[in-house]
Scaffold this active site. Structure first.
Site, PDB file in Angstrom:
ATOM      1  N   ARG A  34       0.935  -0.918  -0.055  1.00 20.37           N
ATOM      2  CA  ARG A  34      -0.078   0.427   0.530  1.00 20.37           C
ATOM      3  C   ARG A  34       0.736   1.007   0.154  1.00 20.37           C
ATOM      4  O   ARG A  34       1.446   1.613   0.619  1.00 20.37           O
ATOM      5  CB  ARG A  34      -0.745   0.058   1.061  1.00 20.37           C
ATOM      6  N   LEU A  35       0.295   1.852  -0.925  1.00 21.01           N
ATOM      7  CA  LEU A  35       1.563   3.108  -1.476  1.00 21.01           C
ATOM      8  C   LEU A  35       1.041   4.515  -0.649  1.00 21.01           C
ATOM      9  O   LEU A  35       0.345   5.045  -1.104  1.00 21.01           O
ATOM     10  CB  LEU A  35       2.001   3.538  -2.425  1.00 21.01           C
ATOM     11  N   ASP A  36       1.001   4.395   0.703  1.00 20.87           N
ATOM     12  CA  ASP A  36       0.556   5.132   1.492  1.00 20.87           C
ATOM     13  C   ASP A  36       1.218   7.046   0.387  1.00 20.87           C
ATOM     14  O   ASP A  36       1.869   7.111   0.940  1.00 20.87           O
ATOM     15  CB  ASP A  36       1.001   5.595   2.458  1.00 20.87           C
ATOM     16  N   ALA A  37       0.049   7.686   1.271  1.00 18.78           N
ATOM     17  CA  ALA A  37      -0.130   9.175   0.805  1.00 18.78           C
ATOM     18  C   ALA A  37       0.549   9.732  -0.630  1.00 18.78           C
ATOM     19  O   ALA A  37       1.590  10.307  -1.155  1.00 18.78           O
ATOM     20  CB  ALA A  37       0.349   9.300   1.797  1.00 18.78           C
ATOM     21  N   ILE A  38       0.301   9.054  -1.385  1.00 19.96           N
ATOM     22  CA  ILE A  38       1.946   8.681  -2.249  1.00 19.96           C
ATOM     23  C   ILE A  38       1.827  10.054  -3.422  1.00 19.96           C
ATOM     24  O   ILE A  38       2.448  10.692  -3.566  1.00 19.96           O
ATOM     25  CB  ILE A  38       0.975   7.980  -3.425  1.00 19.96           C
TER      26      ILE A  38
END
Length: 594
Positions: free
Chosen positions: A242-246
């Site tokens: 999960r690429l957080d705040a990408i």
């Protein structure tokens, strides 16, 4: 020599170099591009890669569903929380879901894990890397790559202030007189934080909080660090990232610093690297932004494998509290089917609040205002974001999904449980991979004590259960937790057996009025059809089978109740918040209606 004639390792290096040129442009000398590409390939241990990733690998099917949880949501005295989670998951979730999304399990300083102190370690209060790897024995493992920022109390930031490595030049800075007026943010705190470094005062960029300092991917050393982190997570059993705040990754004064081209190219680069390291690895972008911008992270099927379907939670919530599916239906009809190799990640609750930005342009301002007031009346809190004119605007609703769908602030109306199960029946039937927040699975209610303790609105939906108390609640017929748990698990059991519920199976929206929300799913081999129809109102609704154009020669049955439909001309009543999954295939597991 053509690209096709190159050795797979050379093709990989060539692709990585192309990504780097698009990310850094003239900021990276042309002679440094192949050197940096080789470093990244080496950090991912791909220097000897001898084959290209398969183009048609099956990353998911109808058996896939993901439970989202913190590592310490379930606790038992004398036991590390990751051990407790594994015991519960092995006992209660095995065979129902395919994966666990373990929210940040690293040492942290704030924001329940999203202010990371050390990406390479496991929080000792939770367990260790062996405990993380053990979860991979029965479930696929999804982990957060908190890529936009890290803790202001991390070694990296301390070294940044002292101009030491690793950390020197790792963080984004700006000048107070830079034009930052167009920067889009999800918070109301000031964007820049003044800090004293060895070379004087610096102003670091803080998109989310002053304890979460934004990393500067304009420095290739930061990219190298995260490449090594991805490799470590892969080695520890992580398959889904999960690429957080990408969306906020790349910042340029004078712009919105949101969804910039370099951000998209970094996602493409990460995909190139992970799919060579593990062919079935999946990238999911977490971008809590308006719908059209969110969909852009699919790219041309060369960026994220999945995108969070952020518009679903506010639209479905609005549907069920108003009894009118008009807005939800309009949105579903506008959503393009994902390209091959991509899928929607559907969810209706998470560790964060119910985002309002993804509903912008989909719900009218009046509808949004009404929804916000209604949820506040049900005990929810509202978090805000700053606008460029200095005003604040509601950003998300903080409330447990169970309380959001109860109909009153101090208890349940006559249909609270049915409404809650209906929400999940709709989500589980839709095109995409479902993600179920553990507190929805358990029917957890608002935790006001935790909000008071932390001072954070989001804590309202981050309750920590004592496992023996939870087991007692699940077994108590007088409480709702067991009914919620059994109802959702039974829906999952039905879903797993239906080819028409493959995340990429065909979906077509039905026109059944405002109180009946319906869509048709068809398996990719066209053998199975399922008509998914839910009464989203608190009054009974009549459904005429003639409206569905069922084929007379086939056997039709509701997969949930087991009811058989032999007369295509018949009509029947759908109870308030009842869902039917009418299929031409007999394979089913009955789910008792609540």
């Amino acid at each position: 020599m053509t690209v096709q004639e190159l050795h797979p390792g050379e093709v990989l290096r060539d692709r990585v170099q192309q990504h780097l040129r698009l990310i850094y442009g003239s900021a990276l000398a042309e002679g440094d591009v192949p050197l940096l590409a080789d470093e990244l390939v080496g950090l991912m241990r791909l220097a000897s890669v001898d084959h290209a990733p398969q183009q048609h690998i099956n990353h998911w099917d109808q058996r896939d569903a993901i439970v989202i949880t913190y590592g310490d949501t379930l606790q038992c005295e004398g036991e590390k929380p990751l051990h407790t989670l594994k015991r519960f998951a092995d006992s209660h979730l095995s065979g129902s879901v395919s994966a666990l999304h373990l929210l940040p399990f690293y040492p942290w300083s704030s924001d329940d894990g999203f202010s990371v102190l050390d990406y390479s370690s496991v929080n000792e209060a939770l367990g260790n890397w062996a405990d993380i790897t053990a979860l991979d024995e029965c479930f696929d493992l999804m982990a957060d790559l908190v890529i936009n920022h890290c803790s202001a109390r991390s070694l990296w930031f301390d070294n940044f202030l002292k101009n030491r490595e690793p950390g020197a030049g790792y963080f984004k800075t700006a000048k107070p007189d830079d034009d930052l007026s167009a920067v889009v943010r999800p918070r109301t705190s000031s964007l820049l934080r003044a800090v004293e470094a060895v070379d004087g005062t610096r102003h670091v960029w803080c998109t989310f909080s002053h304890d979460q300092v934004d990393l500067d991917f304009g420095n290739p050393d930061v990219l190298k660090q995260f490449t090594a982190i991805v490799r470590q997570y892969l080695d520890s059993g992580v398959r889904i990232f999960r690429l957080d705040a990408i969306a906020f990754l790349w910042k340029v004064p004078g712009t919105s610093s949101l969804n910039l081209p370099q951000t998209h190219e970094v996602v493409r680069l990460l995909r190139t690297l992970v799919e060579h390291a593990r062919e079935d690895a999946v990238l999911i972008t977490e971008t809590n932004i308006p719908n059209r911008e969110n969909l852009s992270y699919f790219g041309n099927a060369n960026e994220a494998h999945c995108v969070y379907n952020f518009s679903l939670p506010p639209l479905l919530l609005n549907t069920l509290v108003t009894g009118d599916c008009t807005y939800l239906k309009q949105w579903i009809m506008s959503m393009p089917p994902p390209q091959h190799g991509t899928a929607y990640f559907n969810f209706i609750a998470s560790h964060d609040g119910i985002g309002l930005r993804p509903a912008e342009g989909l719900l009218s301002d009046e509808e949004l205002d009404t929804l916000i007031r209604t949820m506040a009346g049900f005990g929810g809190h509202i978090s805000y974001r700053a606008l460029e004119n200095g005003q604040n605007k509601p950003y998300e609703i903080n409330i447990s999904l169970f309380d959001a769908l109860q109909g009153t602030v101090n208890g349940a109306d006559a249909y609270g449980l049915q409404r809650f199960i209906c929400a999940h029946a709709i989500m589980l039937g839709l095109e995409g991979i479902p993600g179920i927040y553990i507190h929805s699975l358990l029917g957890t209610r608002n935790d006001y004590a935790r909000v008071e303790h932390t001072g954070q609105n989001r804590s309202i939906n981050r309750h920590q259960w004592d496992l023996p108390e939870l087991e007692e609640a699940l077994a108590d017929d007088q409480r709702h937790h067991g009914a919620v748990f059994a109802g959702i698990k039974n829906l999952l059991a039905v879903r797993r057996q239906q080819a028409a519920f493959h995340p990429n199976a065909v979906q077509f929206t039905l026109q059944l009025g405002s109180a009946l929300f319906g869509f048709w799913r068809q398996s990719m081999d066209r053998r199975q059809s399922i008509f998914c129809i839910s009464n989203v109102s608190d009054t009974p609704q009549m459904l005429r089978l003639a409206e569905l154009n069922l084929i007379d020669a086939e056997h039709w049955q509701d997969l949930i109740s087991g009811e058989v439909y032999s007369d295509r001309a018949q009509q029947f009543e759908l109870k308030p918040y009842q869902t039917v999954w009418i299929s031409n295939m007999a394979s089913h597991t009955g789910v008792p209606q609540q």
